[in-house]
Design a protein around this motif. Structure first.
Motif, PDB file in Angstrom:
ATOM      1  N   PHE A   1      -0.733   2.544  -2.829  1.00 38.31           N
ATOM      2  CA  PHE A   1      -0.357   1.374  -3.636  1.00 38.31           C
ATOM      3  C   PHE A   1       0.809   0.641  -2.987  1.00 38.31           C
ATOM      4  CE2 PHE A   1      -2.117   4.649  -6.459  1.00 38.31           C
ATOM      5  CZ  PHE A   1      -3.274   3.978  -6.834  1.00 38.31           C
ATOM      6  N   ILE A   2       0.580  -0.645  -2.679  1.00 29.41           N
ATOM      7  CA  ILE A   2       1.542  -1.448  -1.928  1.00 29.41           C
ATOM      8  C   ILE A   2       1.809  -2.745  -2.692  1.00 29.41           C
ATOM      9  CG2 ILE A   2       1.968  -2.692   0.233  1.00 29.41           C
ATOM     10  CD1 ILE A   2       0.083  -0.643   1.569  1.00 29.41           C
ATOM     11  N   SER A   3       3.084  -3.070  -2.837  1.00 31.99           N
ATOM     12  CA  SER A   3       3.474  -4.277  -3.566  1.00 31.99           C
ATOM     13  C   SER A   3       2.987  -5.531  -2.850  1.00 31.99           C
ATOM     14  CB  SER A   3       4.994  -4.322  -3.703  1.00 31.99           C
ATOM     15  OG  SER A   3       5.406  -5.524  -4.311  1.00 31.99           O
ATOM     16  N   GLY A   4       2.401  -6.439  -3.616  1.00 27.15           N
ATOM     17  CA  GLY A   4       1.969  -7.729  -3.071  1.00 27.15           C
ATOM     18  C   GLY A   4       0.747  -7.665  -2.189  1.00 27.15           C
ATOM     19  N   SER A   5       0.049  -6.520  -2.149  1.00 26.00           N
ATOM     20  CA  SER A   5      -1.127  -6.400  -1.288  1.00 26.00           C
ATOM     21  C   SER A   5      -2.260  -7.309  -1.769  1.00 26.00           C
ATOM     22  CB  SER A   5      -1.606  -4.942  -1.256  1.00 26.00           C
ATOM     23  OG  SER A   5      -2.807  -4.830  -0.496  1.00 26.00           O
ATOM     24  N   LYS A   6      -3.012  -7.844  -0.790  1.00 27.79           N
ATOM     25  CA  LYS A   6      -4.161  -8.675  -1.124  1.00 27.79           C
ATOM     26  C   LYS A   6      -5.444  -7.853  -1.242  1.00 27.79           C
ATOM     27  CE  LYS A   6      -2.252 -12.685   1.315  1.00 27.79           C
ATOM     28  NZ  LYS A   6      -2.451 -13.658   2.413  1.00 27.79           N
ATOM     29  N   TYR A   7      -5.333  -6.587  -0.889  1.00 28.71           N
ATOM     30  CA  TYR A   7      -6.513  -5.731  -0.898  1.00 28.71           C
ATOM     31  C   TYR A   7      -6.593  -4.943  -2.211  1.00 28.71           C
ATOM     32  CZ  TYR A   7      -6.443  -6.868   4.030  1.00 28.71           C
ATOM     33  OH  TYR A   7      -6.440  -7.555   5.219  1.00 28.71           O
ATOM     34  N   GLN A   8      -7.744  -5.009  -2.843  1.00 24.09           N
ATOM     35  CA  GLN A   8      -7.949  -4.397  -4.150  1.00 24.09           C
ATOM     36  C   GLN A   8      -7.571  -2.920  -4.162  1.00 24.09           C
ATOM     37  OE1 GLN A   8      -9.142  -6.419  -6.685  1.00 24.09           O
ATOM     38  NE2 GLN A   8      -8.673  -4.762  -8.123  1.00 24.09           N
ATOM     39  N   ALA A   9      -7.891  -2.210  -3.083  1.00 24.61           N
ATOM     40  CA  ALA A   9      -7.659  -0.764  -3.031  1.00 24.61           C
ATOM     41  C   ALA A   9      -6.178  -0.415  -3.107  1.00 24.61           C
ATOM     42  CB  ALA A   9      -8.262  -0.184  -1.753  1.00 24.61           C
ATOM     43  N   HIS A  10      -5.305  -1.346  -2.711  1.00 26.09           N
ATOM     44  CA  HIS A  10      -3.876  -1.078  -2.687  1.00 26.09           C
ATOM     45  C   HIS A  10      -3.127  -1.720  -3.867  1.00 26.09           C
ATOM     46  CE1 HIS A  10      -4.314   0.845   1.117  1.00 26.09           C
ATOM     47  NE2 HIS A  10      -4.717  -0.267   1.736  1.00 26.09           N
ATOM     48  N   MET A  11      -3.860  -2.397  -4.737  1.00 22.56           N
ATOM     49  CA  MET A  11      -3.214  -3.047  -5.888  1.00 22.56           C
ATOM     50  C   MET A  11      -3.129  -2.085  -7.068  1.00 22.56           C
ATOM     51  SD  MET A  11      -5.086  -6.757  -6.063  1.00 22.56           S
ATOM     52  CE  MET A  11      -5.120  -7.895  -4.691  1.00 22.56           C
ATOM     53  N   LEU A  12      -2.090  -2.263  -7.877  1.00 24.03           N
ATOM     54  CA  LEU A  12      -2.029  -1.539  -9.144  1.00 24.03           C
ATOM     55  C   LEU A  12      -3.040  -2.152 -10.103  1.00 24.03           C
ATOM     56  CD1 LEU A  12       1.836  -1.217  -9.688  1.00 24.03           C
ATOM     57  CD2 LEU A  12       0.272   0.485  -8.751  1.00 24.03           C
ATOM     58  N   ARG A  13      -3.631  -1.313 -10.922  1.00 17.13           N
ATOM     59  CA  ARG A  13      -4.635  -1.809 -11.873  1.00 17.13           C
ATOM     60  C   ARG A  13      -3.964  -2.560 -13.011  1.00 17.13           C
ATOM     61  NH1 ARG A  13      -8.049   2.818 -14.064  1.00 17.13           N
ATOM     62  NH2 ARG A  13      -9.135   1.072 -15.049  1.00 17.13           N
TER      63      ARG A  13
ATOM     64  N   ARG B   1       9.712  -4.569  -2.823  1.00 15.20           N
ATOM     65  CA  ARG B   1       9.434  -5.838  -2.154  1.00 15.20           C
ATOM     66  C   ARG B   1       7.991  -5.902  -1.656  1.00 15.20           C
ATOM     67  NH1 ARG B   1      13.324  -6.520  -4.735  1.00 15.20           N
ATOM     68  NH2 ARG B   1      15.403  -7.163  -4.012  1.00 15.20           N
ATOM     69  N   ALA B   2       7.472  -7.121  -1.560  1.00 15.62           N
ATOM     70  CA  ALA B   2       6.098  -7.325  -1.089  1.00 15.62           C
ATOM     71  C   ALA B   2       5.904  -6.694   0.289  1.00 15.62           C
ATOM     72  CB  ALA B   2       5.777  -8.814  -1.035  1.00 15.62           C
ATOM     73  N   GLY B   3       4.797  -6.002   0.445  1.00 15.81           N
ATOM     74  CA  GLY B   3       4.481  -5.342   1.701  1.00 15.81           C
ATOM     75  C   GLY B   3       4.993  -3.919   1.784  1.00 15.81           C
ATOM     76  N   LYS B   4       5.844  -3.527   0.833  1.00  9.29           N
ATOM     77  CA  LYS B   4       6.388  -2.171   0.818  1.00  9.29           C
ATOM     78  C   LYS B   4       5.592  -1.298  -0.154  1.00  9.29           C
ATOM     79  CE  LYS B   4       9.950  -3.066   3.501  1.00  9.29           C
ATOM     80  NZ  LYS B   4      10.110  -2.447   4.833  1.00  9.29           N
ATOM     81  N   ALA B   5       5.568  -0.004   0.156  1.00 10.15           N
ATOM     82  CA  ALA B   5       4.853   0.933  -0.719  1.00 10.15           C
ATOM     83  C   ALA B   5       5.651   1.194  -1.989  1.00 10.15           C
ATOM     84  CB  ALA B   5       4.609   2.243   0.015  1.00 10.15           C
ATOM     85  N   TYR B   6       4.966   1.204  -3.123  1.00  6.05           N
ATOM     86  CA  TYR B   6       5.621   1.621  -4.361  1.00  6.05           C
ATOM     87  C   TYR B   6       6.083   3.073  -4.212  1.00  6.05           C
ATOM     88  CZ  TYR B   6       3.771  -2.531  -6.720  1.00  6.05           C
ATOM     89  OH  TYR B   6       3.487  -3.817  -7.095  1.00  6.05           O
ATOM     90  N   ARG B   7       7.225   3.395  -4.780  1.00  7.82           N
ATOM     91  CA  ARG B   7       7.763   4.756  -4.674  1.00  7.82           C
ATOM     92  C   ARG B   7       7.245   5.669  -5.777  1.00  7.82           C
ATOM     93  NH1 ARG B   7      13.550   2.247  -4.851  1.00  7.82           N
ATOM     94  NH2 ARG B   7      12.239   0.684  -5.881  1.00  7.82           N
ATOM     95  N   PHE B   8       6.741   5.082  -6.862  1.00  5.69           N
ATOM     96  CA  PHE B   8       6.198   5.868  -7.969  1.00  5.69           C
ATOM     97  C   PHE B   8       4.723   6.164  -7.663  1.00  5.69           C
ATOM     98  CE2 PHE B   8       4.912   7.109 -12.195  1.00  5.69           C
ATOM     99  CZ  PHE B   8       6.064   7.556 -12.814  1.00  5.69           C
ATOM    100  N   GLN B   9       4.518   6.968  -6.640  1.00  4.88           N
ATOM    101  CA  GLN B   9       3.169   7.410  -6.279  1.00  4.88           C
ATOM    102  C   GLN B   9       3.301   8.664  -5.417  1.00  4.88           C
ATOM    103  OE1 GLN B   9       0.906   5.204  -3.207  1.00  4.88           O
ATOM    104  NE2 GLN B   9       2.691   3.828  -3.011  1.00  4.88           N
ATOM    105  N   ILE B  10       2.197   9.334  -5.215  1.00  2.00           N
ATOM    106  CA  ILE B  10       2.186  10.552  -4.399  1.00  2.00           C
ATOM    107  C   ILE B  10       1.860  10.179  -2.960  1.00  2.00           C
ATOM    108  CG2 ILE B  10       1.187  12.849  -4.100  1.00  2.00           C
ATOM    109  CD1 ILE B  10       2.775  12.432  -6.715  1.00  2.00           C
ATOM    110  N   PHE B  11       2.737  10.599  -2.030  1.00  2.00           N
ATOM    111  CA  PHE B  11       2.509  10.347  -0.610  1.00  2.00           C
ATOM    112  C   PHE B  11       1.871  11.575   0.033  1.00  2.00           C
ATOM    113  CE2 PHE B  11       6.020   7.522  -1.771  1.00  2.00           C
ATOM    114  CZ  PHE B  11       5.531   6.315  -1.286  1.00  2.00           C
TER     115      PHE B  11
END
Length: 611
Positions: free
Chosen positions: A17-29, A77-87
């Protein structure tokens, strides 16, 4: 010699999950349906509350995790990975301890030796905690495995931009079932909250004020001085925002003018449609865990959390934080204690009959008319429990502006017990009672079977209270005069010439108690028959009987047998709803006002007029 790296040939799994991503797979629902949230909430409940111990502490920390997720969404920030997720490291997810440390640091920060302050965190950024408060705030009490479980369950859901009311549904499912409800405070079901907010007509009041009813455009100032988890504030906020936004394009109700357009653009921007709430919505809650829940709930709904105070709703106005509306303290020409008079609406379900220590009670005489009586009863009867709802009734009067609206839950005892006569007289003196709606015993079951009613009232102006006082004084003099006449006549020797005069004075003294057919009885017979009644008549009863005839206005009265739910220890059962009709649109329930009355709210709307 060459050494093959440990992870040679294993490709790290990128952040999902990445902030501001244009790709559905990386967007928050942003469109999670209610049935999904119910399932997640039930799953979290089963995992986190195993054994049911320390419920309120665990609840407080779950609220902290919600807050951390909101903070992550707002600050990444846009383009950065959300921190509230499992890496992941290769195909292996990070260890629970790694997740715990990162989430805990986001939640309460870490001490920065170089700058001598705590690092930025959810509590500092969203709630306004200073270093002193952060120092006293413990780490998350859930163990590392449970924190990781929560993160995994919530990581794909957007809390800040969801199409549906994510936080509202979580609070409905988790907060109400898992927060241990004690000390006379029981969270109010949304059916009752929805009814109260609709009944006090917040949406039309908001539109009238925007249109300049009192000069410059503004919105109603709203407060709940015992706000629990903030259900009233949230519902008022939703109701006002919905009504304003629905009219902004059509302009059927909102007038067209430059100052109104400027006001709307500042307070209802497209990116933050509840921005207005930060200036207009207030709440006070004595229990910090509930105050935090309200703040998080408000932040998740677009803010308004700035004026939610973890404090006692009954203290001196001077003791609240500086720079707030609550700090205002002024005198009144018709009320002997200090008032605030900054709020248009009070909505509340105050705690009933709670324990108060004697030190706290010492403040009551200077703050409330009933304060001295309460303090004396605590000393005399050596008791600790008081009817705090009576003090809250005074506090509501102190908070409201003249013509301010009141919509509250009260125990039925306020309306019928002789011991509560004084507070009923207070209500009639200082308010125009608009309606009383009686609720069934099951309204707050299984926490309490206390019978409750909803009171709707509008605060009188000083001139209206002065008029009441003048008439009360006049009838008081009249009562004393008639009582003295009766006492003198009772002592006189019985004669036929005295009879008619005695009957006339007795009828004036007993009012409706006197039976017309008794006029032919002798004085001795009248004395015998009405001996007990004569002793029972007191000045307040007599004067109020006269006042109720003089101020003869209609009060809407209704009783609901069914209120849409029956709450048990394990679940809530759906039941018929006599309070109002509703329709479900996009997983959200909307209250409907029927033009042809069907439900209590329909009749209420036809009968009650707010000035």
């Amino acid at each position: 010699m060459r050494v093959i790296p440990q992870n040679y040939g294993i490709i790290d799994k990128p952040p999902q999950f990445i902030s501001g991503s244009k790709y559905q797979a990386h967007m928050l629902r942003a469109s999670v349906r209610k049935y999904e949230l119910d399932r997640i909430a039930e799953d979290l409940t089963n995992v986190l509350w195993g054994g049911g111990q320390h419920q309120n502490e665990l609840f407080y920390n779950l609220i902290g995790l919600f807050l951390t997720k909101i903070y992550d969404e707002k600050t990444t920030r846009a383009g950065k990975a959300y921190r509230f997720q499992i890496f992941y490291n290769g195909d292996k997810s990070e260890l629970p301890e790694e997740v715990y440390h990162r989430i805990n640091k986001m939640y309460r920060g870490e001490w920065d030796e170089e700058n001598s302050t705590y690092s930025d965190c959810a509590l500092k950024y969203l709630i306004g905690f200073n270093d002193e408060k952060l120092k006293k705030t413990p780490d998350i009490v859930f163990n590392a495995n449970k924190v990781k479980y929560v993160v995994e369950a919530l990581q794909e859901i957007s809390f800040t931009s969801n199409k549906y009311d994510v936080l509202g549904d979580f609070f409905q499912k988790i907060v109400r079932s898992e927060l241990k409800q004690t000390k006379g405070q029981y969270l109010t079901h949304h059916n009752i909250v929805d009814f109260i907010v609709k009944a006090i007509d917040v949406e039309n009041l908001a539109i009238d004020l925007i249109n300049g009813k009192e000069g410059r455009p503004r919105l109603p100032y709203i407060i709940d001085p015992s706000c629990g988890s903030g259900t009233y504030q949230i519902q008022c906020m939703k109701e006002i925002t919905r009504s304003i936004l629905s009219d902004m394009d059509k302009r059927e109700k909102i007038q067209i003018a430059d100052d109104i357009d400027d006001f709307l653009s500042v307070n209802f921007p497209k990116h933050k449609q509840n921005a207005w709430a930060k200036d207009y919505i207030y709440g006070i809650e004595i229990y910090p865990d509930l105050a935090m829940a309200t703040k998080v709930n408000m932040v998740g709904h677009g803010d308004g959390s700035a004026n939610i105070l973890p404090n006692d709703g009954l203290i001196d106005f001077a003791d609240y934080p500086n720079g707030k509306l609550l700090n205002v303290k002024k005198t009144s020409n018709v009320y002997p204690k200090y008032v605030n008079e900054q709020f248009d609406i009070v909505v509340s379900n105050p705690p009933f009959s709670i324990t108060v220590d004697r030190e706290t009670a010492k403040q009551f005489p200077k703050l409330y008319i009933q304060g001295e009586k309460i303090q004396k009863s605590l000393k005399k009867e050596n008791k600790k429990i008081i009817d705090t709802e009576n003090l809250f009734i005074e506090r509501w009067y102190q908070l409201l502006r003249p013509k301010g609206r009141l919509g509250v839950v009260l125990p039925e005892s306020v309306f019928d017990l002789s011991s509560n006569k004084e507070i009923r007289l207070f209500i009639f003196k200082y308010f125009w009672v608009k309606a009383v709606v009686s609720l069934p015993y099951l309204a707050f079951a299984p926490y309490t079977m206390t019978k409750t009613s909803l009171l709707f009232a509008q605060k009188k102006t000083e001139k209206e209270v002065e008029d009441w006082n003048d008439n009360w004084d006049w009838y008081n003099k009249e009562f004393i005069k008639i009582k003295n006449q009766l006492d003198k006549l009772k002592k006189k020797k019985e004669t036929s010439s005295l009879h008619d005069n005695f009957v006339e004075i007795l009828k004036k003294y007993l009012l409706s108690i006197f039976e017309t057919e008794d006029e032919s009885l002798t004085i001795s017979q009248l004395k015998d028959k009405y001996e007990d009644d004569i002793k029972m008549v007191d000045a307040d009863w007599w004067i109020f009987s006269k006042m109720s005839n003089k101020y003869n206005y209609s009060i809407f009265m209704s009783h609901a047998e069914e209120i849409g739910y029956k709450r048990g220890t394990k679940k809530i059962e759906d039941r018929p709803n006599e309070l109002f009709s509703s329709v479900c649109i996009d997983d959200s329930n909307y209250v409907i006002i029927n033009e042809k009355p069907e439900k209590i709210l329909d009749y209420f709307k036809q009968s009650v007029v707010w000035e």
